[in-house]
Scaffold this active site. Structure first.
Site, PDB file in Angstrom:
ATOM      1  N   CYS A   1      -7.301  30.019 -10.953  1.00 23.03           N
ATOM      2  CA  CYS A   1      -7.911  28.760 -11.408  1.00 23.03           C
ATOM      3  C   CYS A   1      -7.740  27.584 -10.451  1.00 23.03           C
ATOM      4  O   CYS A   1      -8.701  27.046  -9.915  1.00 23.03           O
ATOM      5  CB  CYS A   1      -7.341  28.377 -12.777  1.00 23.03           C
ATOM      6  SG  CYS A   1      -7.548  29.634 -14.047  1.00 23.03           S
TER       7      CYS A   1
ATOM      8  N   ASP B   1     -14.704  29.872 -11.377  1.00 23.38           N
ATOM      9  CA  ASP B   1     -13.624  29.742 -10.399  1.00 23.38           C
ATOM     10  C   ASP B   1     -13.124  31.104  -9.923  1.00 23.38           C
ATOM     11  O   ASP B   1     -12.667  31.245  -8.792  1.00 23.38           O
ATOM     12  CB  ASP B   1     -12.476  28.897 -10.951  1.00 23.38           C
ATOM     13  CG  ASP B   1     -11.978  29.361 -12.314  1.00 23.38           C
ATOM     14  OD1 ASP B   1     -12.394  30.434 -12.782  1.00 23.38           O
ATOM     15  OD2 ASP B   1     -11.167  28.630 -12.919  1.00 23.38           O
TER      16      ASP B   1
ATOM     17  N   ASP C   1     -14.688  29.390 -16.391  1.00 24.00           N
ATOM     18  CA  ASP C   1     -13.321  29.759 -16.020  1.00 24.00           C
ATOM     19  C   ASP C   1     -13.091  31.240 -16.330  1.00 24.00           C
ATOM     20  O   ASP C   1     -13.133  31.645 -17.486  1.00 24.00           O
ATOM     21  CB  ASP C   1     -12.339  28.891 -16.812  1.00 24.00           C
ATOM     22  CG  ASP C   1     -10.918  28.968 -16.290  1.00 24.00           C
ATOM     23  OD1 ASP C   1     -10.588  29.971 -15.637  1.00 24.00           O
ATOM     24  OD2 ASP C   1     -10.146  28.040 -16.546  1.00 24.00           O
ATOM     25  N   ASP C   2     -12.886  32.040 -15.304  1.00 25.85           N
ATOM     26  CA  ASP C   2     -12.629  33.489 -15.445  1.00 25.85           C
ATOM     27  C   ASP C   2     -13.878  34.285 -15.811  1.00 25.85           C
ATOM     28  O   ASP C   2     -13.764  35.385 -16.369  1.00 25.85           O
ATOM     29  CB  ASP C   2     -11.564  33.779 -16.519  1.00 25.85           C
ATOM     30  CG  ASP C   2     -10.177  33.277 -16.161  1.00 25.85           C
ATOM     31  OD1 ASP C   2     -10.008  32.714 -15.076  1.00 25.85           O
ATOM     32  OD2 ASP C   2      -9.257  33.459 -16.982  1.00 25.85           O
TER      33      ASP C   2
END
Length: 498
Positions: A85, A320, A52-53
């Site tokens: 996200c 993502d 994530d990120d």
């Protein structure tokens, strides 16, 4: 240990899979993805690992992932067309852009899980219908609730975080219908890695192939873009709290870091220069959380090897969206610049090369059709992406590299605007139109750090026109044939006047 692909069958499969256009439906064909060359009993397992990120540059501090996946598979020029996200994860689930799957943002009228059209019609259901065991653990779509939404169709094992989604400790997971609060000190990355291993070990002893999505929250942080500090920074595992003490935020070496002149950027993204020391601390916290993900990748590969399934498993690693750490004076995502749009995208397994780098862009939209191709599964939606297997080689004369990029606002009742910005990215140029009509055009060959907006440059008039035409063609596209069109070659900028 299930029976693996035989050498003759595998050789034929690779020959067909390398043909580039093999997976694309012919004009007038149904939206179903053309099946890959796997015999029914020999279809590969699939493991999807997402963060994530995470930025592309963050892979520097993940040596196990580079050795076990990148060196053994294909590294694509990964693109997150909607760098936020929930919309990005919805793209993975459905293989569709937001204007087709309904998820435009993390929350609001058109955001979160509640905005997803037909939530029971996703990759979980498609692969289960094709005979796969299916499992999920970790971060799911924003706004999902076990009490309100239950288990979506298609998942044999269903274990998203339902409380403390962005917490690294003190979270609760759905645990297949029996919510499980994490015991004190349990680290979410280690938990998801262990659950993944357990299901690999369990399902490897059965005759059916399996699909497992390990969805890690690292290195996500919760920051107010207008403030310097982050009220919810990434929390590394205790044993990695001091890892990589000499690592330096790579953004600081770019000309775009705390960009000197941002007057050619839209007013809404212009801001004061960022505090270098605070960004350095955030950078270290981010990569330290990724050390645990690196361990998790190793754990997963070891589990597959010990179960005898490694050579018959497609492993996909991605994020993502990316993240800005001071480039253009920005921190965060949701922006049309390379650091937010570019993501790691690595695939190892049957049908993919070994230790190669593809010159072609691959999108997270392409993950769902890649799974469908490997599983010989039929989608219940019109898919916008294309299997990565057919995109891994450079094809002479193939101009299907233009991708729609976009970001929406969190629209609540009474709001009049939905999109924040939209545009297109192709192999050389990035074009963006903001909601207020401001245009951006970057020539990434001449200006890789996107310092100079060429939208008003007369030498780029033909380029701007071509990119606007491509954007108009893709802005409401549906299906691979419309969304991955061959537009032909781009015009060149006019030479400077003497």
């Amino acid at each position: 240990m299930r029976r693996l692909l035989g050498p003759v069958r595998l050789g034929l499969g690779l020959l067909l899979l390398a043909s580039g256009g093999f997976f694309f439906a012919t004009p007038g064909a149904s939206p179903a993805i053309v099946a890959a060359a796997f015999a029914p009993d020999d279809r590969p397992n699939i493991v999807l690992i997402s963060t994530d990120d995470q930025t592309v540059q963050d892979l520097r501090w993940m040596p196990k992932t580079k050795a076990l996946l990148a060196a053994q598979g294909v590294t694509f020029q990964g693109i997150s067309p909607h760098p936020l996200c929930c919309p990005a994860r919805a793209e993975i689930l459905t293989g569709q852009y937001a204007h087709n799957n309904g998820v435009y943002s993390n929350a609001g009228k058109y955001g979160g899980y509640q905005a997803l059209s037909h939530p029971d019609n996703t990759i979980g259901a498609w692969l289960k219908d094709a005979g796969y065991r299916t499992g999920f653990s970790g971060k799911f779509l924003n706004g999902y609730s076990w009490e309100q939404h239950g288990r979506p169709a298609g998942w044999d094992f269903w274990d998203p975080t339902v409380l403390g989604t962005y917490a690294y400790t003190g979270y609760t997971t759905a645990n297949n219908g029996v919510p499980r609060p994490a015991p004190p000190g349990e680290y979410i990355t280690d938990y998801v890695a262990q659950v993944t291993r357990e299901h690999i070990e369990l399902w490897s002893n059965q005759s059916r192939p399996f699909f497992f999505w390990a969805s890690y929250v690292a290195p996500h942080t919760k920051c107010d873009e207008a403030k310097e500090s982050c009220h919810r920074p990434p929390i590394p595992a205790e044993q990695y709290a001091s890892a990589y003490p000499t690592a330096v935020n790579p953004a600081t070496a770019k000309p775009s870091f705390n960009e000197r002149d941002v007057t050619d950027k839209p007013k809404r993204v212009r801001g004061p220069k960022r505090d270098r020391a605070k960004l350095q601390r955030l950078f270290l916290q981010r990569i330290r959380t990724l050390v645990s993900v690196d361990d998790a990748v190793e754990n997963t590969v070891q589990a597959l090897a010990e179960s005898g399934e490694l050579q018959n498993t497609v492993i996909i690693f991605t994020s993502d969206n990316g993240y800005l750490l001071g480039e253009h004076r920005l921190r965060g995502k949701k922006r049309p610049y390379e650091e937010a749009i570019r993501v790691p995208l690595i695939v190892r397994g049957p049908g993919f090369g070994v230790g190669t780098v593809s010159p072609r862009p691959g999108s997270i939209l392409d993950i769902a059709p890649t799974l469908l191709s490997a599983a010989e599964a039929t989608p219940g939606r019109l898919i916008d992406g294309a299997p990565l297997t057919g995109l891994q080689a450079s094809v002479t004369g193939d101009e299907r590299d233009t991708r729609l990029i976009q970001s929406a606002m969190e629209v609540h009742s009474g709001a009049t605007r939905l999109w924040d910005w939209r545009g297109v990215r192709e192999r050389r140029y990035t074009f963006v139109r903001w909601a207020n009509g401001v245009l951006e055009l970057y020539d990434r060959y001449k200006d890789p750090y996107e310092l100079r907006n060429r939208a008003a440059d007369p030498r780029y008039r033909k380029v701007l026109k071509a990119m606007r035409t491509r954007f108009q063609a893709l802005s409401s596209c549906a299906g691979t044939e419309e969304c991955y069109r061959d537009f032909g070659p781009m015009p060149y900028p006019s030479p400077p006047k003497r």
